[in-house]
Enzyme design. Sequence first.
Site, PDB file in Angstrom:
ATOM      1  N   ASN A 163     -16.487 -15.826  -5.694  1.00 34.90           N
ATOM      2  CA  ASN A 163     -16.260 -14.400  -5.457  1.00 34.90           C
ATOM      3  C   ASN A 163     -17.079 -13.493  -6.367  1.00 34.90           C
ATOM      4  OD1 ASN A 163     -14.747 -15.122  -7.674  1.00 34.90           O
ATOM      5  ND2 ASN A 163     -13.043 -13.773  -7.191  1.00 34.90           N
ATOM      6  N   GLU A 264      -9.518 -19.312 -16.182  1.00 37.03           N
ATOM      7  CA  GLU A 264      -9.246 -18.016 -15.536  1.00 37.03           C
ATOM      8  C   GLU A 264      -8.817 -18.336 -14.112  1.00 37.03           C
ATOM      9  OE1 GLU A 264     -10.275 -15.481 -18.739  1.00 37.03           O
ATOM     10  OE2 GLU A 264      -9.156 -15.253 -16.877  1.00 37.03           O
ATOM     11  N   CYS A 298      -9.472 -11.969  -8.285  1.00 35.22           N
ATOM     12  CA  CYS A 298      -8.222 -12.467  -8.860  1.00 35.22           C
ATOM     13  C   CYS A 298      -7.408 -11.331  -9.460  1.00 35.22           C
ATOM     14  CB  CYS A 298      -8.534 -13.493  -9.930  1.00 35.22           C
ATOM     15  SG  CYS A 298      -9.555 -12.753 -11.171  1.00 35.22           S
ATOM     16  N   GLU A 474     -11.970 -14.032 -21.886  1.00 35.20           N
ATOM     17  CA  GLU A 474     -13.421 -13.955 -21.706  1.00 35.20           C
ATOM     18  C   GLU A 474     -13.870 -12.511 -21.910  1.00 35.20           C
ATOM     19  OE1 GLU A 474     -13.841 -15.830 -17.740  1.00 35.20           O
ATOM     20  OE2 GLU A 474     -14.772 -17.481 -18.835  1.00 35.20           O
TER      21      GLU A 474
HETATM   22  N1  LIG Z   1      -8.777 -15.710 -12.691  1.00 35.54           N
HETATM   23  C1  LIG Z   1      -9.967 -15.418 -12.236  1.00 35.54           C
HETATM   24  O1  LIG Z   1     -10.792 -14.768 -12.891  1.00 35.54           O
HETATM   25  C2  LIG Z   1     -10.338 -15.891 -10.870  1.00 35.54           C
HETATM   26  C3  LIG Z   1      -9.503 -16.657 -10.074  1.00 35.54           C
HETATM   27  N2  LIG Z   1      -9.912 -17.053  -8.820  1.00 35.54           N
HETATM   28  C4  LIG Z   1      -8.979 -17.767  -7.948  1.00 35.54           C
HETATM   29  O2  LIG Z   1      -9.710 -18.817  -7.220  1.00 35.54           O
HETATM   30  C5  LIG Z   1      -9.318 -18.807  -5.852  1.00 35.54           C
HETATM   31  C6  LIG Z   1     -10.484 -18.493  -4.958  1.00 35.54           C
HETATM   32  O3  LIG Z   1     -11.698 -18.952  -5.486  1.00 35.54           O
HETATM   33  P1  LIG Z   1     -12.227 -20.397  -5.084  1.00 35.54           P
HETATM   34  O4  LIG Z   1     -13.654 -20.498  -5.478  1.00 35.54           O
HETATM   35  O5  LIG Z   1     -11.877 -20.748  -3.678  1.00 35.54           O
HETATM   36  O6  LIG Z   1     -11.414 -21.340  -6.034  1.00 35.54           O
HETATM   37  P2  LIG Z   1     -11.487 -22.913  -6.126  1.00 35.54           P
HETATM   38  O7  LIG Z   1     -10.566 -23.183  -7.220  1.00 35.54           O
HETATM   39  O8  LIG Z   1     -11.275 -23.633  -4.842  1.00 35.54           O
HETATM   40  O9  LIG Z   1     -13.018 -23.270  -6.540  1.00 35.54           O
HETATM   41  C7  LIG Z   1     -13.548 -22.777  -7.719  1.00 35.54           C
HETATM   42  C8  LIG Z   1     -14.671 -23.714  -8.148  1.00 35.54           C
HETATM   43  O10 LIG Z   1     -14.105 -24.968  -8.450  1.00 35.54           O
HETATM   44  C9  LIG Z   1     -14.770 -26.010  -7.732  1.00 35.54           C
HETATM   45  N3  LIG Z   1     -13.796 -27.039  -7.454  1.00 35.54           N
HETATM   46  C10 LIG Z   1     -12.812 -27.026  -6.531  1.00 35.54           C
HETATM   47  N4  LIG Z   1     -12.070 -28.157  -6.628  1.00 35.54           N
HETATM   48  C11 LIG Z   1     -12.604 -28.883  -7.650  1.00 35.54           C
HETATM   49  C12 LIG Z   1     -12.307 -30.144  -8.263  1.00 35.54           C
HETATM   50  N5  LIG Z   1     -11.278 -30.902  -7.850  1.00 35.54           N
HETATM   51  N6  LIG Z   1     -13.077 -30.578  -9.288  1.00 35.54           N
HETATM   52  C13 LIG Z   1     -14.117 -29.837  -9.719  1.00 35.54           C
HETATM   53  N7  LIG Z   1     -14.457 -28.639  -9.196  1.00 35.54           N
HETATM   54  C14 LIG Z   1     -13.706 -28.183  -8.167  1.00 35.54           C
HETATM   55  C15 LIG Z   1     -15.361 -25.332  -6.524  1.00 35.54           C
HETATM   56  O11 LIG Z   1     -16.463 -26.067  -6.047  1.00 35.54           O
HETATM   57  C16 LIG Z   1     -15.768 -23.983  -7.118  1.00 35.54           C
HETATM   58  O12 LIG Z   1     -17.009 -24.133  -7.785  1.00 35.54           O
HETATM   59  C17 LIG Z   1      -8.218 -17.773  -5.759  1.00 35.54           C
HETATM   60  O13 LIG Z   1      -6.962 -18.386  -5.980  1.00 35.54           O
HETATM   61  C18 LIG Z   1      -8.483 -16.808  -6.898  1.00 35.54           C
HETATM   62  O14 LIG Z   1      -7.349 -16.138  -7.381  1.00 35.54           O
HETATM   63  C19 LIG Z   1     -11.146 -16.790  -8.323  1.00 35.54           C
HETATM   64  C20 LIG Z   1     -12.002 -16.032  -9.106  1.00 35.54           C
HETATM   65  C21 LIG Z   1     -11.659 -15.516 -10.401  1.00 35.54           C
HETATM   66  O1  LIG Z   2     -13.117 -13.421 -10.579  1.00 34.34           O
HETATM   67  C1  LIG Z   2     -12.676 -12.299 -10.532  1.00 34.34           C
HETATM   68  O2  LIG Z   2     -11.901 -11.921  -9.674  1.00 34.34           O
HETATM   69  C2  LIG Z   2     -13.156 -11.387 -11.600  1.00 34.34           C
HETATM   70  O3  LIG Z   2     -12.782 -11.936 -12.844  1.00 34.34           O
HETATM   71  C3  LIG Z   2     -12.601 -10.004 -11.446  1.00 34.34           C
HETATM   72  S1  LIG Z   2     -13.407  -8.867 -12.471  1.00 34.34           S
HETATM   73  O4  LIG Z   2     -13.813  -9.527 -13.721  1.00 34.34           O
HETATM   74  O5  LIG Z   2     -14.605  -8.406 -11.725  1.00 34.34           O
HETATM   75  O6  LIG Z   2     -12.436  -7.801 -12.686  1.00 34.34           O
END
Ligand SMILES: NC(=O)C1=CN([C@@H]2O[C@H](COP(=O)(O)OP(=O)(O)OC[C@H]3O[C@@H](n4cnc5c(N)ncnc54)[C@H](O)[C@@H]3O)[C@@H](O)[C@H]2O)C=CC1
Ligand SMILES: O=C(O)[C@H](O)CS(=O)(=O)O
Length: 496
Positions: A163, A264, A298, A474
Amino acid sequence: MDMKTSPLSLLKDPSLLKTDALLGGQWFAGGARFAVHDPATGLKLADVANLGAKEAELAIAAANEAWPAWKAKTAKERSTILRQWFDLLMQHQDDLGRLMTAEQGKPLPEAKGEVAYGASFVEWFAEEAKRVNGETLPQFDNNRRLLVLKQPIGVCAAITPWNFPLAMITRKVAPALAAGCPVVIKPAELTPLTALAAAELALRAGIPPGVLSVLTADAENSIAIGKVLCASDVVRHLSFTGSTEVGRILMAQCAPTVKKLSLELGGNAPFIVFDDADLDSAVEGAFASKYRNAGQTCVCTNRFYVQAGVYDAFVAKFAARVKTAKVGNGFEDGVNQGPLIEPAAVDKVQRHLDDAVAKGASVVTGGKHLAELGAGQFFEPTVLANATAGMLCAREETFGPLAPVFRFETEQEAIAAANATEFGLASYFYSRDVGRIFRVGEALEYGMVGVNVGILATEHVPFGGVKQSGLGREGSHYGMDDYVEIKYLCVGDIQK
Ligand SMILES: NC(=O)C1=CN([C@@H]2O[C@H](COP(=O)(O)OP(=O)(O)OC[C@H]3O[C@@H](n4cnc5c(N)ncnc54)[C@H](O)[C@@H]3O)[C@@H](O)[C@H]2O)C=CC1
Ligand SMILES: O=C(O)[C@H](O)CS(=O)(=O)O
């Protein structure tokens, strides 16, 4: 734009379109490839190197070999290289934005904004590199001197989401490099092109071979690479941004090597509007907080709680604002709502919408999956009234342009509802009452609280969550902490 022509044919610097992985300072084709598509049109953009466990081992070895020379550079030398990387990222803002809109879908102005946001972490940590200070402590006898050193933790790994294809990488890589650590990155399979272009610019800035590797892989090989990164005793720190579900898996995989972790993870942000709020300000904050990146961040609001006295007025104003949104291809002028990243993301929004309506919610505006538009991954920005706690959208992160609005009576009820989740990343509330601002700000169980704002992230603030939204922070000067180890040095025989 001619939809038959790849948007990447318009790059000013075509050499930024990298499709091989970066391994040990060399562009590495590997054997297999995986396709990257434009989520707006479904057009295939590129076939990218599909690396696996073997290459992960090679990248870790290359990083470990490059580490001594990198940490031996002075802080100023590392700072200068990071500053040069920042300058190159900004010089190529248009191309990086174009790559990002093509592979992730966010509108081009928003993508360029992310380039500046992502680059700001490089700029910030170029400076923080020069402030990794230790300290001396009062000796407990005069024959000793006591010192605290801060030293780079070692080889670091980063696994990042789709994202924010640039910012989620630089928010990890910049502090690691600044501290003197090499990094192995595994970017999201949906958005590798931005990561590879940023890595090319890092090489141009003078990052030495092996200090930075980018292992591109499809979903299946990402799991294999993740297992190698987690199991390696050479990798001393793993930083992950993504879903809480995957965060738990990586945490468990890292346990045998007791690796330091930065996580995160997911969120479920509440947005509370009290009777005393400035409603026009609250509506603007609500729009920004909910629909940035089509709701795919997120820290996007997931639940709106509005006090009874202003509920109808807020819903009407908010819906009127949402109706002004323009949905379409991110390259089209005026578009501020791009596609969702993949069909599964559309299905989740539809599932949450159908569930809410079945349980009594009403659609005030939006509500349609625009299946006929482009690749069929567009969803109208939607506002739901009369949302209630039993709905899926109250407890699951929608990660899309759906805004359920819940009604509440008292401050205590709003706080209890807002905190009734295992997540604790971002939260927001609007009030003009100073006592309420402190009471509610202190009572919300979240790592970040926006008061009378809908967007709160920037490079010099501590970004992160509590509970199951993650570990660590971060950005900000706190962002260096995970990349250094504290060493206590006790020197005796001083008087001999
Ligand atoms: N807290 C934060 O800053 C953020 C949280 N998110 C959360 O992530 C989700 C959406 O983003 P996605 O990319 O679909 O998340 P995801 O967790 O499916 O994937 C994130 C990354 O992890 C990798 N990945 C997935 N499963 C893995 C495994 N078993 N081993 C190693 N790598 C693996 C993916 O290839 C990708 O590079 C939402 O729940 C969102 O809230 C997303 C962006 C920022
Ligand atoms: O992954 C995300 O959703 C980002 O951390 C949100 S922000 O840093 O752009 O607020």
